[in-house]
Design an enzyme around this catalytic site. Structure first.
Site, PDB file in Angstrom:
ATOM      1  N   CYS A   1       0.819  -1.208   0.000  1.00 31.66           N
ATOM      2  CA  CYS A   1       0.000   0.000   0.000  1.00 31.66           C
ATOM      3  C   CYS A   1       0.864   1.274   0.000  1.00 31.66           C
ATOM      4  O   CYS A   1       1.501   1.566  -0.999  1.00 31.66           O
ATOM      5  CB  CYS A   1      -0.972  -0.080   1.168  1.00 31.66           C
ATOM      6  SG  CYS A   1      -2.514   0.755   0.811  1.00 31.66           S
TER       7      CYS A   1
ATOM      8  N   ILE B   1      -7.288  -0.786   1.810  1.00 26.46           N
ATOM      9  CA  ILE B   1      -7.639   0.329   2.700  1.00 26.46           C
ATOM     10  C   ILE B   1      -7.093   1.620   2.082  1.00 26.46           C
ATOM     11  O   ILE B   1      -5.874   1.818   2.029  1.00 26.46           O
ATOM     12  CB  ILE B   1      -7.034   0.126   4.106  1.00 26.46           C
ATOM     13  CG1 ILE B   1      -7.479  -1.227   4.695  1.00 26.46           C
ATOM     14  CG2 ILE B   1      -7.433   1.279   5.038  1.00 26.46           C
ATOM     15  CD1 ILE B   1      -6.732  -1.633   5.946  1.00 26.46           C
ATOM     16  N   ARG B   2      -7.985   2.458   1.590  1.00 25.93           N
ATOM     17  CA  ARG B   2      -7.570   3.692   0.894  1.00 25.93           C
ATOM     18  C   ARG B   2      -6.388   3.366  -0.039  1.00 25.93           C
ATOM     19  O   ARG B   2      -5.355   4.019  -0.025  1.00 25.93           O
ATOM     20  CB  ARG B   2      -7.209   4.790   1.901  1.00 25.93           C
ATOM     21  CG  ARG B   2      -8.425   5.320   2.643  1.00 25.93           C
ATOM     22  CD  ARG B   2      -8.097   6.329   3.712  1.00 25.93           C
ATOM     23  NE  ARG B   2      -7.449   5.698   4.860  1.00 25.93           N
ATOM     24  CZ  ARG B   2      -6.159   5.781   5.165  1.00 25.93           C
ATOM     25  NH1 ARG B   2      -5.362   6.510   4.426  1.00 25.93           N
ATOM     26  NH2 ARG B   2      -5.676   5.175   6.203  1.00 25.93           N
TER      27      ARG B   2
ATOM     28  N   HIS C   1      -3.193  -5.534   1.808  1.00 18.89           N
ATOM     29  CA  HIS C   1      -2.456  -5.716   3.067  1.00 18.89           C
ATOM     30  C   HIS C   1      -2.371  -7.183   3.484  1.00 18.89           C
ATOM     31  O   HIS C   1      -3.124  -7.617   4.374  1.00 18.89           O
ATOM     32  CB  HIS C   1      -3.155  -4.935   4.181  1.00 18.89           C
ATOM     33  CG  HIS C   1      -3.019  -3.458   4.057  1.00 18.89           C
ATOM     34  ND1 HIS C   1      -1.934  -2.758   4.534  1.00 18.89           N
ATOM     35  CD2 HIS C   1      -3.828  -2.546   3.486  1.00 18.89           C
ATOM     36  CE1 HIS C   1      -2.089  -1.480   4.283  1.00 18.89           C
ATOM     37  NE2 HIS C   1      -3.232  -1.314   3.639  1.00 18.89           N
TER      38      HIS C   1
ATOM     39  N   GLU D   1      -0.350  -8.488   5.398  1.00 16.98           N
ATOM     40  CA  GLU D   1       0.069  -8.558   6.814  1.00 16.98           C
ATOM     41  C   GLU D   1      -1.120  -8.583   7.777  1.00 16.98           C
ATOM     42  O   GLU D   1      -0.958  -8.891   8.953  1.00 16.98           O
ATOM     43  CB  GLU D   1       1.010  -7.388   7.156  1.00 16.98           C
ATOM     44  CG  GLU D   1       0.368  -6.010   7.230  1.00 16.98           C
ATOM     45  CD  GLU D   1       0.156  -5.347   5.868  1.00 16.98           C
ATOM     46  OE1 GLU D   1       0.306  -6.035   4.834  1.00 16.98           O
ATOM     47  OE2 GLU D   1      -0.163  -4.150   5.850  1.00 16.98           O
TER      48      GLU D   1
HETATM   49  N1  GLN Z   1      -3.770   6.311   1.036  1.00 13.00           N
HETATM   50  C1  GLN Z   1      -2.464   6.060   1.585  1.00 13.00           C
HETATM   51  C2  GLN Z   1      -1.407   6.896   0.851  1.00 13.00           C
HETATM   52  O1  GLN Z   1      -1.691   7.526  -0.087  1.00 13.00           O
HETATM   53  C3  GLN Z   1      -2.121   4.591   1.525  1.00 13.00           C
HETATM   54  C4  GLN Z   1      -3.099   3.795   2.362  1.00 13.00           C
HETATM   55  C5  GLN Z   1      -2.528   2.556   2.999  1.00 13.00           C
HETATM   56  O2  GLN Z   1      -1.310   2.363   3.078  1.00 13.00           O
HETATM   57  N2  GLN Z   1      -3.402   1.748   3.536  1.00 13.00           N
HETATM   58  O3  GLN Z   1      -0.293   6.922   1.216  1.00 13.00           O
END
Ligand code: GLN
Length: 207
Positions: A87, A142-143, A178, A180
């Site tokens: 991520c 997640i985002r 993720h 993990e």
């Molecule tokens: N949205 C985050 C970013 O731009 C990354 C999100 C995450 O690592 N779960 O850095």
């Protein structure tokens, strides 16, 4: 003090400036891999591999500068050691980052759009399509960044619908999701397998 340098299990460094580094430590330990938090340049010495966790990539960039870690980490990432980036960690490695544009280590020939699946709305667990992961493998997003371009020498190992979400180039493995967060996720098993084949020559293993 006598030197305690001995042959021992390979030590994996976990960038621990911000984000979900503790979850990565737990995942590494579940595979019997000792780890060390990386918060300064000296923490990079003698590592057999490196994990860049999820979190907030802009904050990580700021802290990398504040700790004088940018240059040492750039060298470590180019040394050929196995790397797992998830991520925000993947964003740090991408050749190009959009939404907004930000600098990166550019060791992985991909373009990523930050928060490319929307912010919270499209966070969740989704099925992955892959010829290398077991059927039924899922990924928690997640985002998450969205990969919008993949260079020719970069291998796509898994897709979410039609989007690449797990890529590899040489020893560098990066996921939009993720692994993990799940116990013994197959992507973690891949990374642990890569590390397990190596040896380190230091006895240090601090947390
Ligand atoms: N949205 C985050 C970013 O731009 C990354 C999100 C995450 O690592 N779960 O850095």
């Amino acid at each position: 003090m006598a030197s305690d340098t001995v042959k021992t299990a390979p030590i994996v460094g976990v960038l621990a400036l911000q984000g979900d580094f503790a979850e990565h430590e737990a995942a590494l330990r579940s595979f019997g891999l000792p780890c060390r938090r990386v918060r300064g340049a000296r923490d990079l010495d003698g590592l057999a591999g490196l994990v860049l966790p999820g979190g907030e990539s802009t904050t990580m960039l700021r802290l990398l500068d504040a700790e004088g870690l940018w240059q040492p980490l750039a060298s470590a990432l180019r040394s050929g050691m196995p790397v797992l980036a998830t991520c925000a960690g993947m964003i740090l490695l991408a050749e190009a980052v959009e939404n907004p544009r930000q600098r990166s280590f550019a060791v992985l020939p991909i373009t990523v759009v930050r928060n490319g699946y929307g912010r919270q709305l499209h966070s969740g667990t989704f099925p992955l399509r892959s010829s290398v992961l077991p059927a039924g493998t899922t990924g928690t997003f997640i985002r998450a960044p969205r990969i919008t371009a993949v260079g020719a020498d970069c291998e796509v190992l898994a897709w979410r619908d039609d989007d690449p979400v797990l890529v590899r180039r040489g020893p560098v493995l990066a996921a939009c999701f993720h692994p993990e967060l799940e116990r013994r996720h197959p992507v973690y098993a891949m990374f642990a397998g890569e590390i397990g084949g190596r040896t380190a020559t230091t006895a240090e293993c601090g947390a």
